[in-house]
Motif scaffolding. Sequence first.
Motif, PDB file in Angstrom:
ATOM      1  N   ALA A 109     -51.044  52.697  77.319  1.00 16.73           N
ATOM      2  CA  ALA A 109     -52.358  52.070  77.154  1.00 16.73           C
ATOM      3  C   ALA A 109     -52.239  50.552  77.008  1.00 16.73           C
ATOM      4  O   ALA A 109     -53.256  49.868  76.941  1.00 16.73           O
ATOM      5  N   GLY A 110     -51.015  50.045  76.925  1.00 19.98           N
ATOM      6  CA  GLY A 110     -50.822  48.603  76.879  1.00 19.98           C
ATOM      7  C   GLY A 110     -50.650  48.023  75.489  1.00 19.98           C
ATOM      8  O   GLY A 110     -50.700  46.804  75.313  1.00 19.98           O
ATOM      9  N   PHE A 111     -50.404  48.878  74.490  1.00 23.06           N
ATOM     10  CA  PHE A 111     -50.244  48.385  73.116  1.00 23.06           C
ATOM     11  C   PHE A 111     -48.794  48.220  72.698  1.00 23.06           C
ATOM     12  O   PHE A 111     -48.517  47.871  71.548  1.00 23.06           O
ATOM     13  N   GLY A 112     -47.853  48.539  73.580  1.00 24.03           N
ATOM     14  CA  GLY A 112     -46.437  48.447  73.211  1.00 24.03           C
ATOM     15  C   GLY A 112     -46.007  49.662  72.414  1.00 24.03           C
ATOM     16  O   GLY A 112     -46.779  50.606  72.217  1.00 24.03           O
ATOM     17  N   PHE A 141     -54.420  46.414  60.810  1.00 23.55           N
ATOM     18  CA  PHE A 141     -55.331  46.684  61.932  1.00 23.55           C
ATOM     19  C   PHE A 141     -54.761  46.198  63.268  1.00 23.55           C
ATOM     20  O   PHE A 141     -55.433  46.305  64.292  1.00 23.55           O
ATOM     21  N   THR A 142     -53.553  45.623  63.265  1.00 22.05           N
ATOM     22  CA  THR A 142     -52.970  45.242  64.555  1.00 22.05           C
ATOM     23  C   THR A 142     -52.407  46.465  65.276  1.00 22.05           C
ATOM     24  O   THR A 142     -52.208  46.429  66.478  1.00 22.05           O
ATOM     25  N   ALA A 143     -52.137  47.550  64.529  1.00 23.05           N
ATOM     26  CA  ALA A 143     -51.619  48.771  65.160  1.00 23.05           C
ATOM     27  C   ALA A 143     -52.790  49.575  65.733  1.00 23.05           C
ATOM     28  O   ALA A 143     -53.849  49.651  65.119  1.00 23.05           O
ATOM     29  N   PRO A 144     -52.585  50.209  66.898  1.00 18.91           N
ATOM     30  CA  PRO A 144     -53.645  51.051  67.453  1.00 18.91           C
ATOM     31  C   PRO A 144     -53.689  52.408  66.754  1.00 18.91           C
ATOM     32  O   PRO A 144     -52.881  52.693  65.867  1.00 18.91           O
ATOM     33  N   VAL A 177     -56.506  61.973  75.673  1.00 17.02           N
ATOM     34  CA  VAL A 177     -55.995  61.099  74.611  1.00 17.02           C
ATOM     35  C   VAL A 177     -56.804  59.804  74.638  1.00 17.02           C
ATOM     36  O   VAL A 177     -57.029  59.242  75.711  1.00 17.02           O
ATOM     37  N   VAL A 178     -57.239  59.351  73.473  1.00 16.61           N
ATOM     38  CA  VAL A 178     -57.874  58.043  73.357  1.00 16.61           C
ATOM     39  C   VAL A 178     -56.911  57.139  72.590  1.00 16.61           C
ATOM     40  O   VAL A 178     -56.386  57.546  71.551  1.00 16.61           O
ATOM     41  N   VAL A 179     -56.666  55.956  73.119  1.00 14.07           N
ATOM     42  CA  VAL A 179     -55.886  54.955  72.386  1.00 14.07           C
ATOM     43  C   VAL A 179     -56.815  53.792  72.135  1.00 14.07           C
ATOM     44  O   VAL A 179     -57.540  53.344  73.023  1.00 14.07           O
ATOM     45  N   TRP A 180     -56.733  53.285  70.937  1.00  8.89           N
ATOM     46  CA  TRP A 180     -57.812  52.533  70.370  1.00  8.89           C
ATOM     47  C   TRP A 180     -57.230  51.432  69.512  1.00  8.89           C
ATOM     48  O   TRP A 180     -56.429  51.744  68.618  1.00  8.89           O
ATOM     49  N   GLY A 181     -57.539  50.209  69.808  1.00  8.85           N
ATOM     50  CA  GLY A 181     -56.990  49.129  68.982  1.00  8.85           C
ATOM     51  C   GLY A 181     -57.573  47.788  69.387  1.00  8.85           C
ATOM     52  O   GLY A 181     -58.630  47.726  70.005  1.00  8.85           O
ATOM     53  N   GLY A 182     -56.847  46.713  69.042  1.00  7.93           N
ATOM     54  CA  GLY A 182     -57.265  45.358  69.392  1.00  7.93           C
ATOM     55  C   GLY A 182     -58.707  45.115  69.008  1.00  7.93           C
ATOM     56  O   GLY A 182     -59.131  45.425  67.890  1.00  7.93           O
ATOM     57  N   PRO A 183     -59.515  44.598  69.951  1.00  8.64           N
ATOM     58  CA  PRO A 183     -60.902  44.233  69.625  1.00  8.64           C
ATOM     59  C   PRO A 183     -61.787  45.434  69.275  1.00  8.64           C
ATOM     60  O   PRO A 183     -62.869  45.251  68.720  1.00  8.64           O
ATOM     61  N   SER A 184     -61.338  46.669  69.589  1.00 16.32           N
ATOM     62  CA  SER A 184     -62.133  47.861  69.264  1.00 16.32           C
ATOM     63  C   SER A 184     -61.744  48.489  67.939  1.00 16.32           C
ATOM     64  O   SER A 184     -62.392  49.440  67.492  1.00 16.32           O
TER      65      SER A 184
END
Length: 215
Positions: A109-112, A141-144, A177-184
């Motif tokens: 998902a691009g979060f590393g 909150f930096t972790a997804p 699967v939903v991956v969720w982080g960053g601005p969301s």
Amino acid sequence: MTIDLFEDLPQPPWREEIAPGAVVMHGFVREHAAALLAAVNSVVVQVPWRHMTTPGGFTMSVAMSWCGNGWNSDSNGYRYSQRDPGNGKQWPAIPDILMALADEAALQAGFGHFVPDACLINRYDPGSRLSLHQDKDECDFTAPIVSVSLGLPAIFQFGGLQRNDKTKRIPLAHGDVVVWGGPSRLCYHGIMPVKEGYHSLVGSHRINITLRKAF
Ligand code: MD6
Ligand code: FE
């Protein structure tokens, strides 16, 4: 750990960005559902399903279990805990297959790379729902968050940073699967009441697994 379990999967368009920082990967774990359910069951025998009371005094319709770190709610709010307050023991470790899935999903998902330390497992029987909420009890909150749906389908409601922002409705099916982080990461979200139904592998339930970094 067997990270390559999840590498033999089709390429996009199954990857759908529902908001900046929130990606649905349709069918991402469909081939691994039986193994994931076995992992869930191995946790549930140690941490039996329970219906928590919200800080407002309501009993949740969703039944919960967990591993890695635990989850408490009481009149003071929600908190993660390393140990079972009942017997002082550490909660069971997160099964390897869930650690591998979390890492691979976050990466794709691009979060590393992602090493979660808490895993909440929700069971929705028909009629169960989860009202709009933010996931804001984690320290970082930096972790997804990686969220897996198994069994009966559901409608995921996804809004903005304010409770009364307009919400989108996203259908989630078995294996998504939903991956969720960053601005969301702090957006309000919820699950609409799950409809009656039967899934051949899971039965009359929806199971949701969320992998998080709590501490
Ligand atoms: C559910 N999930 O899908 C509930 N939270 O049953 C959540 O509340 C959730 O899916 C944060 C990130 C992803 C989620
Ligand atoms: Fe949530």
